[in-house]
Design a protein around this motif. Structure first.
Motif, mmCIF file in Angstrom:
data_model
loop_
_atom_site.group_PDB
_atom_site.id
_atom_site.type_symbol
_atom_site.label_atom_id
_atom_site.label_comp_id
_atom_site.label_asym_id
_atom_site.label_seq_id
_atom_site.Cartn_x
_atom_site.Cartn_y
_atom_site.Cartn_z
ATOM 1 N N VAL A 89 -1.464 0.811 -4.274
ATOM 2 C CA VAL A 89 -2.291 1.947 -4.692
ATOM 3 C C VAL A 89 -3.162 2.443 -3.538
ATOM 4 C CG1 VAL A 89 -4.125 2.697 -6.266
ATOM 5 C CG2 VAL A 89 -2.303 1.212 -7.093
ATOM 6 N N THR A 90 -3.830 1.525 -2.844
ATOM 7 C CA THR A 90 -4.717 1.916 -1.739
ATOM 8 C C THR A 90 -4.219 1.379 -0.393
ATOM 9 O OG1 THR A 90 -6.143 -0.019 -1.979
ATOM 10 C CG2 THR A 90 -6.724 1.951 -3.280
ATOM 11 N N HIS A 91 -3.062 0.763 -0.385
ATOM 12 C CA HIS A 91 -2.428 0.215 0.816
ATOM 13 C C HIS A 91 -3.238 -0.896 1.487
ATOM 14 C CE1 HIS A 91 0.835 3.030 0.478
ATOM 15 N NE2 HIS A 91 -0.073 3.950 0.192
ATOM 16 N N VAL A 92 -4.007 -1.656 0.684
ATOM 17 C CA VAL A 92 -4.713 -2.824 1.210
ATOM 18 C C VAL A 92 -3.742 -3.998 1.370
ATOM 19 C CG1 VAL A 92 -5.496 -3.707 -1.045
ATOM 20 C CG2 VAL A 92 -6.839 -4.202 1.026
ATOM 21 N N TYR A 93 -2.571 -3.898 0.743
ATOM 22 C CA TYR A 93 -1.539 -4.926 0.876
ATOM 23 C C TYR A 93 -0.370 -4.370 1.684
ATOM 24 C CZ TYR A 93 -3.911 -7.005 -3.153
ATOM 25 O OH TYR A 93 -4.835 -7.526 -4.007
ATOM 26 N N ARG A 94 0.321 -5.297 2.330
ATOM 27 C CA ARG A 94 1.570 -4.966 3.016
ATOM 28 C C ARG A 94 2.702 -5.715 2.329
ATOM 29 N NH1 ARG A 94 -0.408 -5.522 9.287
ATOM 30 N NH2 ARG A 94 -1.688 -3.638 9.282
ATOM 31 N N GLU A 95 3.745 -4.976 2.024
ATOM 32 C CA GLU A 95 4.921 -5.589 1.399
ATOM 33 C C GLU A 95 5.646 -6.422 2.442
ATOM 34 O OE1 GLU A 95 7.301 -3.181 -1.455
ATOM 35 O OE2 GLU A 95 8.877 -3.539 0.036
#
Length: 175
Positions: A89-95
């Motif tokens: 949602v906010t790109h605080v995670y990296r896949e």
């Protein structure tokens, strides 16, 4: 991963108790090189930009026991779209594609989401009392932050694990 082959998803936070997608198999698993940390300031699911909550991220170092889900290959596109809408949602995670060790033996590659330490929502290491104070007052689109933390601890205990820091946060929440 992809195509017609089944694939795996590794969950370490809310995906442990609320995956939100169909799966063929669910097993506990360990990811080396990362640990579960209440280090992400949530502006959407468990807080707001004005009053952020705290949610888990996979942060560098240690290891993490979580839940692995084997998903049918035919569901790859739909499940990945769902996960990306939920986790990015906010790109605080990296896949990331990671290697995990399944309880009972065997290793598989799985999709998971690792915290981006350079993102403004990354909170780093937070004292348990400070974390509890943040969690007590936060509420987002997915509900109260307290619910998220207590559900996580319940599931961590159900896996037969202890998390002394998170248990200290939960003790502060009960006061």
């Amino acid at each position: 991963m992809g195509g017609n082959d089944d694939f795996w998803v590794f969950g370490y936070g809310s995906l442990v108790w609320n995956p939100g997608f169909d799966y063929l198999e669910r097993r506990s698993a360990r990811l080396a090189g990362f640990h579960r940390s209440l280090c992400v300031r949530s502006h959407v699911h468990r807080g707001t930009p004005e009053r952020p909550g705290l949610v888990f991220g996979l942060d560098r170092g240690g290891s993490c026991v979580g839940m692995a889900y084997r998903v049918a290959g035919r569901d790859h596109e739909a499940v990945m779209a769902y996960l990306r809408a939920r986790e990015l949602v906010t790109h605080v995670y990296r896949e990331r594609a990671v290697s995990i060790r399944l309880t009972g033996g065997g290793s598989v590659h799985a999709v998971t989401y690792v915290v981006d330490r350079g993102h403004p929502q990354y909170g780093g290491k937070i004292a348990a009392e400070d974390a509890a104070r943040i969690v007590m007052t936060a509420h987002g689109r997915s509900g109260p932050n307290v619910e998220y933390v207590t559900n996580a601890l319940t599931e961590i205990h159900a896996l037969g694990l202890r998390d002394p820091w998170l248990e200290t946060v939960a003790a502060h929440l009960k006061r």
